[in-house]
Motif scaffolding. Structure first.
Motif, PDB file in Angstrom:
ATOM      1  N   UNK A   1       0.812  -1.200   0.007  1.00 25.04           N
ATOM      2  CA  UNK A   1      -0.109   0.165   0.066  1.00 25.04           C
ATOM      3  C   UNK A   1       0.850   1.236  -0.029  1.00 25.04           C
ATOM      4  N   UNK A   2       0.610   2.305  -0.825  1.00 27.85           N
ATOM      5  CA  UNK A   2       1.454   3.616  -1.043  1.00 27.85           C
ATOM      6  C   UNK A   2       0.556   4.487  -1.201  1.00 27.85           C
ATOM      7  N   UNK A   3       0.949   5.707  -0.307  1.00 24.72           N
ATOM      8  CA  UNK A   3       0.234   7.033  -0.634  1.00 24.72           C
ATOM      9  C   UNK A   3       1.277   8.038  -0.727  1.00 24.72           C
ATOM     10  N   UNK A   4       0.872   9.368  -0.677  1.00 23.97           N
ATOM     11  CA  UNK A   4       1.802  10.498  -1.117  1.00 23.97           C
ATOM     12  C   UNK A   4       2.055  11.186   0.336  1.00 23.97           C
ATOM     13  N   UNK A   5       3.344  11.868   0.349  1.00 26.43           N
ATOM     14  CA  UNK A   5       3.403  12.773   1.454  1.00 26.43           C
ATOM     15  C   UNK A   5       4.056  14.028   0.887  1.00 26.43           C
ATOM     16  N   UNK A   6       4.054  15.164   1.645  1.00 28.94           N
ATOM     17  CA  UNK A   6       4.757  16.348   1.205  1.00 28.94           C
ATOM     18  C   UNK A   6       6.233  16.244   1.906  1.00 28.94           C
ATOM     19  N   UNK A   7       6.118  15.831   3.086  1.00 20.78           N
ATOM     20  CA  UNK A   7       7.416  15.679   3.913  1.00 20.78           C
ATOM     21  C   UNK A   7       7.767  17.194   4.206  1.00 20.78           C
ATOM     22  N   UNK A   8       6.904  17.964   4.372  1.00 16.02           N
ATOM     23  CA  UNK A   8       7.424  19.434   4.833  1.00 16.02           C
ATOM     24  C   UNK A   8       8.241  19.230   6.158  1.00 16.02           C
TER      25      UNK A   8
ATOM     26  N   UNK B   1      -3.966   7.123   0.150  1.00 14.34           N
ATOM     27  CA  UNK B   1      -3.758   7.428   1.362  1.00 14.34           C
ATOM     28  C   UNK B   1      -4.998   6.961   2.239  1.00 14.34           C
ATOM     29  N   UNK B   2      -6.096   6.716   1.687  1.00 11.35           N
ATOM     30  CA  UNK B   2      -7.271   6.181   2.690  1.00 11.35           C
ATOM     31  C   UNK B   2      -6.976   4.773   2.873  1.00 11.35           C
ATOM     32  N   UNK B   3      -6.299   3.957   1.949  1.00  9.63           N
ATOM     33  CA  UNK B   3      -6.073   2.637   2.123  1.00  9.63           C
ATOM     34  C   UNK B   3      -4.657   2.543   2.922  1.00  9.63           C
ATOM     35  N   UNK B   4      -3.695   3.426   2.963  1.00 10.05           N
ATOM     36  CA  UNK B   4      -2.810   3.148   4.043  1.00 10.05           C
ATOM     37  C   UNK B   4      -3.306   3.473   5.406  1.00 10.05           C
ATOM     38  N   UNK B   5      -4.069   4.278   5.597  1.00 16.77           N
ATOM     39  CA  UNK B   5      -4.701   4.643   6.801  1.00 16.77           C
ATOM     40  C   UNK B   5      -5.644   3.798   7.474  1.00 16.77           C
ATOM     41  N   UNK B   6      -6.237   2.935   6.523  1.00 14.95           N
ATOM     42  CA  UNK B   6      -7.290   2.048   6.789  1.00 14.95           C
ATOM     43  C   UNK B   6      -8.467   2.991   7.218  1.00 14.95           C
ATOM     44  N   UNK B   7      -8.789   3.950   6.499  1.00 19.07           N
ATOM     45  CA  UNK B   7      -9.910   4.662   6.819  1.00 19.07           C
ATOM     46  C   UNK B   7     -10.760   5.015   5.526  1.00 19.07           C
ATOM     47  N   UNK B   8     -12.041   5.122   5.546  1.00 20.00           N
ATOM     48  CA  UNK B   8     -12.953   5.058   4.322  1.00 20.00           C
ATOM     49  C   UNK B   8     -12.973   6.600   3.894  1.00 20.00           C
ATOM     50  N   UNK B   9     -11.694   6.917   3.418  1.00 16.08           N
ATOM     51  CA  UNK B   9     -11.569   8.181   2.642  1.00 16.08           C
ATOM     52  C   UNK B   9     -10.881   8.072   1.292  1.00 16.08           C
ATOM     53  N   UNK B  10     -10.945   9.075   0.570  1.00 13.44           N
ATOM     54  CA  UNK B  10     -10.205   9.179  -0.576  1.00 13.44           C
ATOM     55  C   UNK B  10     -10.819   8.659  -2.070  1.00 13.44           C
ATOM     56  N   UNK B  11     -12.051   8.330  -1.798  1.00 11.22           N
ATOM     57  CA  UNK B  11     -12.783   7.819  -2.734  1.00 11.22           C
ATOM     58  C   UNK B  11     -14.410   8.217  -2.724  1.00 11.22           C
TER      59      UNK B  11
END
Length: 451
Positions: free
Chosen positions: A319-326, A381-391
C-alpha cells in the motif's frame, strides 16, 4: 441530508480513473456518503427534486469538478517555518543547524499554536483534508496540534515524536529519558482519544519513533507495546537514505524494515515514510504486515540518495500514498508531489547518467502515470490509513475539493481542442494552483472557501 451535484473524478482502485457526469452525491448528517447517483439511475430524477428543496444543496457550475480530498501521509508540522530553507545543504547540516533548533522552540506552546494554526489553514487551502503529522518531543505542543486539527475541521493523525537515544540526538532536543518518552506517549494517546470523542471528522494519536537511529532498543520495544495496547496508528522513517539504511544494518545486522517489525511497529495501521532503500524482501514484509509507504517525491529528490521503485512495490502488493514531507519537501501541496512522483518514476526508468549506455542506465518498467499518482494522493492514502476516505462512493466519508477550471487569473482552457474528461483532469493535475480550489469539504462540512 445534504446533496452535491456536479462532475466527479476519482479512482476507486489504484490507477482506475472513473468520471461521473452530473453525479448527485447524497450525504447524511454524519458526513457519510449514502449514495452516488448518475443520470441513468432510476432514482436520479426523484433524488434531484429532493435535493433542490433541501437546505444544503451544492451545485457546481460549468468547468467545475469534484475531486476527493487529498491525504498527506507525511508532514513534519514543526518544520513549516523552515519550508524552502537550507535545501542545498547536506542532510546532517540541514538537521543540526536548522531543523533541530527549530523543533526545540516548540517547548513554547504559544509558538506551537501560532505555527500550527497557519499550517493547517495552508494545507486545507490546497485540498489536503487528511494529514498524518509528526509533531515534536513536547507533549503539550503535540496536543495543541491535535486540538487545532479538531477545531479547523481537518482530519488529523498526530504523533508526539520519540527521540530518547542520548548518543544519537542533540542535548538540547531529545526526550528526558526513555521512561519519560514512553510515559508522555501513553498520556498523549489517552488525551487524543478523549479529544476525538467530540470531533466528527476524527483526530487520531500516532505512535511516532522519529526513526530507528534516534531511539533506544528499550524505547522501540516500549512503543511497540503501546501500539498493540491501544491499537493505534504508527509512523516513522524507514530506509530513507543511504546513511540511515547503513547505520541500522551496522547496529542490528538487519534492515530497517526487519528491525521495525521485530519491535512490533509494523501493522496494518503503520505508515513508513520514504523507504527508498527497501528491497523485495522488505517489500514482502510490508505487504504481509499491511504496512504502507508514504512516498515523498520532492523531499526524496533532495535527501534520499535514490528513487523509490513505486511500480515494483505496487506489483508486490504494498500500500502506498503520497506525502509532502514538509520541510524536506519545500511544497505544502500534494498537487506538486503528484507531478514529481511521475517525473521521478520516469527518471528511474530512463536513468540519469548519460555516460552509461541507454540500455543499462535505468530500471525498466518503472514509470507511473499521472492518474496513478492521483490515486496515491487519494485512494492510496485512505487505504494506507485504513480509513474510508479518498474515494467518492457509498460508505465513504464526504471529503471533497471543488476545482474550477475557469478561475479568474488561473484559467485552464483546452481551447476547444483538449476537451475530454481525461484531458480535463490531466490539465488540472498538472496546472491547478490554490486559485483553482474553490471549496474544500471535510466530513460534509465546508472548511475552506476561496473568496
Amino acid at each position: 441530508m445534504m446533496f452535491f451535484k456536479g462532475n466527479v473524478f476519482h479512482t476507486p482502485s489504484y490507477g482506475e480513473l472513473v468520471y461521473l457526469e452530473d453525479a448527485l452525491i447524497e450525504v447524511d448528517s454524519q458526513g457519510i456518503i449514502q449514495e452516488v447517483y448518475v443520470s441513468a439511475d432510476e432514482m436520479y430524477a426523484i433524488k434531484l427534486q429532493e435535493a433542490k428543496v433541501c437546505d444544503s444543496f451544492i451545485e457546481l457550475k460549468e468547468g467545475q469538478y469534484f475531486l476527493p480530498g487529498f491525504v498527506d501521509l507525511h508532514v513534519h508540522a514543526p518544520q513549516w517555518p523552515q519550508a524552502g530553507i537550507a535545501l542545498d545543504e547536506p542532510l546532517n547540516q540541514w538537521l543540526d543547524e536548522c531543523t533541530f533548533p527549530l523543533e526545540a522552540k516548540y517547548e513554547d506552546v504559544a509558538f506551537a499554536e501560532y505555527v500550527y494554526d497557519n499550517l493547517v489553514e495552508n494545507l486545507l487551502a490546497r485540498g489536503t483534508t487528511t494529514a498524518l503529522y509528526f509533531a515534536t518531543v513536547h507533549l503539550q505542543a503535540s496536543l495543541t496540534l491535535a486540538s487545532i486539527c479538531a477545531t479547523k475541521g481537518q482530519r488529523g493523525l498526530v504523533g508526539k515524536v520519540v527521540m530518547d537515544h542520548p548518543e544519537m540526538n542533540p542535548t538540547f532536543y531529545r526526550d528526558e529519558s526513555t521512561k519519560a518518552a514512553l510515559a508522555d506517549t501513553e498520556e498523549f494517546i489517552i488525551a487524543v482519544k478523549e479529544l476525538a470523542k467530540e470531533v466528527p471528522q476524527g483526530v487520531y494519536p500516532v505512535v511516532t519513533p522519529r526513526f530507528v537511529p534516534s531511539c533506544t532498543d528499550e524505547g522501540l520495544r516500549g512503543l511497540g507495546e503501546l501500539t498493540h495496547k491501544y491499537q493505534v496508528h504508527v509512523q516513522s522513517h524507514c530506509s530513507e537514505g543511504q546513511w540511515e539504511h547503513d547505520h541500522v544494518k551496522e547496529r542490528f545486522g538487519k534492515t530497517d524494515t526487519e528491525v521495525l517489525r521485530d519491535f512490533g511497529l509494523l501493522t496494518e495501521k503503520s505508515i513508513m515514510a520514504h523507504c527508498n532503500f527497501i528491497d523485495e524482501k522488505d517489500g514482502a514484509i510490508f505487504a504481509e504486515t499491511g504496512t504502507a509507504v508514504a512516498h515523498c517525491p520532492i523531499s526524496n529528490a533532495y535527501f534520499a540518495n535514490g528513487v523509490i521503485p513505486i511500480k515494483r512495490l505496487k506489483n508486490q502488493g504494498v500500500e502506498i500514498g503520497l506525502g509532502t514531507d514538509i520541510s524536506g519537501g519545500f511544497s505544502p501541496s500534494l498537487w506538486d508531489n503528484i507531478k514529481q512522483a511521475v517525473m521521478s518514476s520516469r527518471m528511474l526508468e530512463d536513468g540519469v547518467d548519460v555516460t552509461m549506455q541507454q540500455e543499462s542506465r535505468g530500471v525498466s518498467d518503472s514509470r507511473i502515470s499521472v492518474v496513478e499518482a492521483f490515486s496515491l494522493a487519494t485512494q492510496g492514502g485512505g487505504e494506507a490509513l485504513n480509513l474510508p476516505i479518498g474515494v467518492i462512493k457509498k460508505g465513504y466519508v464526504c471529503d471533497l475539493q471543488v476545482l474550477d477550471m475557469n478561475a479568474v487569473g488561473a484559467s485552464l482552457s483546452g481551447f476547444g481542442v483538449f476537451t475530454t474528461p481525461k484531458e480535463q483532469l490531466q490539465k488540472l493535475l498538472y496546472l491547478a494552483t490554490p486559485t483553482n480550489i474553490k471549496q474544500v469539504w471535510v466530513q460534509g462540512k465546508l472548511v475552506h472557501e476561496k473568496a
